[in-house]
Write an enzyme that holds these catalytic residues in place. Structure first.
Site, short mmCIF file in Angstrom:
data_model
loop_
_atom_site.label_atom_id
_atom_site.label_comp_id
_atom_site.label_asym_id
_atom_site.label_seq_id
_atom_site.Cartn_x
_atom_site.Cartn_y
_atom_site.Cartn_z
N LYS A 1 47.35 68.80 -38.83
CA LYS A 1 47.26 69.40 -37.49
C LYS A 1 48.27 68.80 -36.52
O LYS A 1 48.97 69.53 -35.84
CB LYS A 1 45.87 69.15 -36.86
N ARG B 1 35.89 70.02 -31.34
CA ARG B 1 35.43 69.54 -32.64
C ARG B 1 33.93 69.77 -32.82
O ARG B 1 33.39 69.44 -33.87
CB ARG B 1 35.70 68.04 -32.75
N ARG C 1 48.90 58.18 -45.28
CA ARG C 1 49.25 58.06 -43.85
C ARG C 1 48.95 56.66 -43.33
O ARG C 1 49.69 56.11 -42.53
CB ARG C 1 48.48 59.11 -43.04
N ARG D 1 47.20 53.59 -38.99
CA ARG D 1 46.12 53.94 -38.07
C ARG D 1 44.84 53.23 -38.46
O ARG D 1 44.44 53.23 -39.62
CB ARG D 1 45.90 55.47 -38.12
N ARG E 1 34.64 60.31 -41.51
CA ARG E 1 35.28 61.38 -40.73
C ARG E 1 35.18 62.72 -41.44
O ARG E 1 35.01 63.75 -40.81
CB ARG E 1 36.75 61.01 -40.45
P1 AMP Z 1 42.52 62.75 -34.46
O1 AMP Z 1 43.76 62.04 -34.08
O2 AMP Z 1 42.46 64.15 -33.94
O3 AMP Z 1 42.24 62.68 -35.94
O4 AMP Z 1 41.30 61.98 -33.74
C1 AMP Z 1 41.02 60.63 -34.05
C2 AMP Z 1 39.60 60.30 -33.64
O5 AMP Z 1 39.46 60.48 -32.21
C3 AMP Z 1 38.53 61.17 -34.26
O6 AMP Z 1 38.14 60.72 -35.56
C4 AMP Z 1 37.40 61.02 -33.23
O7 AMP Z 1 36.75 59.77 -33.36
C5 AMP Z 1 38.17 60.99 -31.91
N1 AMP Z 1 38.32 62.36 -31.38
C6 AMP Z 1 39.47 63.09 -31.29
N2 AMP Z 1 39.24 64.29 -30.77
C7 AMP Z 1 37.89 64.35 -30.52
C8 AMP Z 1 37.02 65.35 -30.02
N3 AMP Z 1 37.47 66.56 -29.67
N4 AMP Z 1 35.70 65.04 -29.90
C9 AMP Z 1 35.24 63.83 -30.23
N5 AMP Z 1 36.00 62.85 -30.76
C10 AMP Z 1 37.31 63.10 -30.91
#
Ligand code: AMP
Length: 188
Positions: free
Chosen positions: A14, A89, A128, A134, A145
């Site tokens: 994404k 989400r 990654r 990360r 996750r």
């Molecule tokens: P991402 O970079 O999109 O994979 O997001 C990393 C982490 O941030 C996720 O595993 C969640 O813990 C948190 N996170 C990101 N976007 C959201 C969201 N829309 N709602 C809740 N937690 C989020």
């Protein structure tokens, strides 16, 4: 104006495709994950709160996340449209997004789901972890996750299908393979 949401399991690509799409359409990239990570690095109050959830592979609570997105979308920079990456989400967040957009007289143009086979997810994320380092890309947190994705985020596919907004792109192959598919979808 283009208003696009990108969906997909963790590791679907994404973030990478969102950046390419934003460059191509010349609109801002709104990634809740990036905003949280930025705040964690800056040791802000939001970052300290979000880190408790992110480090465990859980979602940051809807209320906090919805407020963050609302203030970001109300910034003038988003007047020309945006690509939302990692939001919504949950169904609660999708409802909140609908209200936020309604308040500024906008609607979503498309929701693009990037699909990858389940068995590729862990492998991609561990790779990654090696490259980006990360903190939430450890095997234990990745497993959590993925289960949170199935439980909380996957229902959004039916949600947006019902609204007639859902399109899907095969996330298999190289970054450029996926990007070519994204571009032909956008052209339609
Ligand atoms: P991402 O970079 O999109 O994979 O997001 C990393 C982490 O941030 C996720 O595993 C969640 O813990 C948190 N996170 C990101 N976007 C959201 C969201 N829309 N709602 C809740 N937690 C989020």
């Amino acid at each position: 104006m283009k208003t696009i949401v990108l969906l997909g399991a963790p590791g679907a690509g994404k973030g990478t495709q969102a950046k390419k799409l934003c460059d191509y359409l010349d609109i801002p990239h709104v990634s809740t994950g990036d905003i949280f990570r930025h705040n964690i690095e800056g040791k802000t109050a939001l970052g300290r709160e979000a880190e408790k959830y992110i480090s465990q592979g859980n979602l940051v609570p809807d209320e906090l996340t919805n407020r963050l997105v609302e203030s970001r979308l109300h910034e003038g920079a988003c007047d020309s449209g945006f690509v939302l990456d990692g939001f919504p989400r949950t169904v609660n967040q999708a409802d909140a997004l609908k209200s936020i957009l309604h308040r500024c007289a906008r609607t979503l143009d498309a929701v693009i789901d990037i699909t990858i086979p389940e068995e590729e997810i862990i492998e991609r994320l561990l790779k990654r972890a090696h490259i980006e380092g990360r903190a939430d890309d450890t095997r234990e947190v990745i497993t959590r996750r993925i289960s949170v994705y199935h439980q909380s985020t996957e229902p959004l596919l039916a949600y947006y299908e019902k609204e007639g907004l859902l399109c899907s792109v095969d996330g298999h192959g190289s970054i450029d393979d996926v990007w070519q598919r994204m571009k032909s979808l956008i052209a339609k």
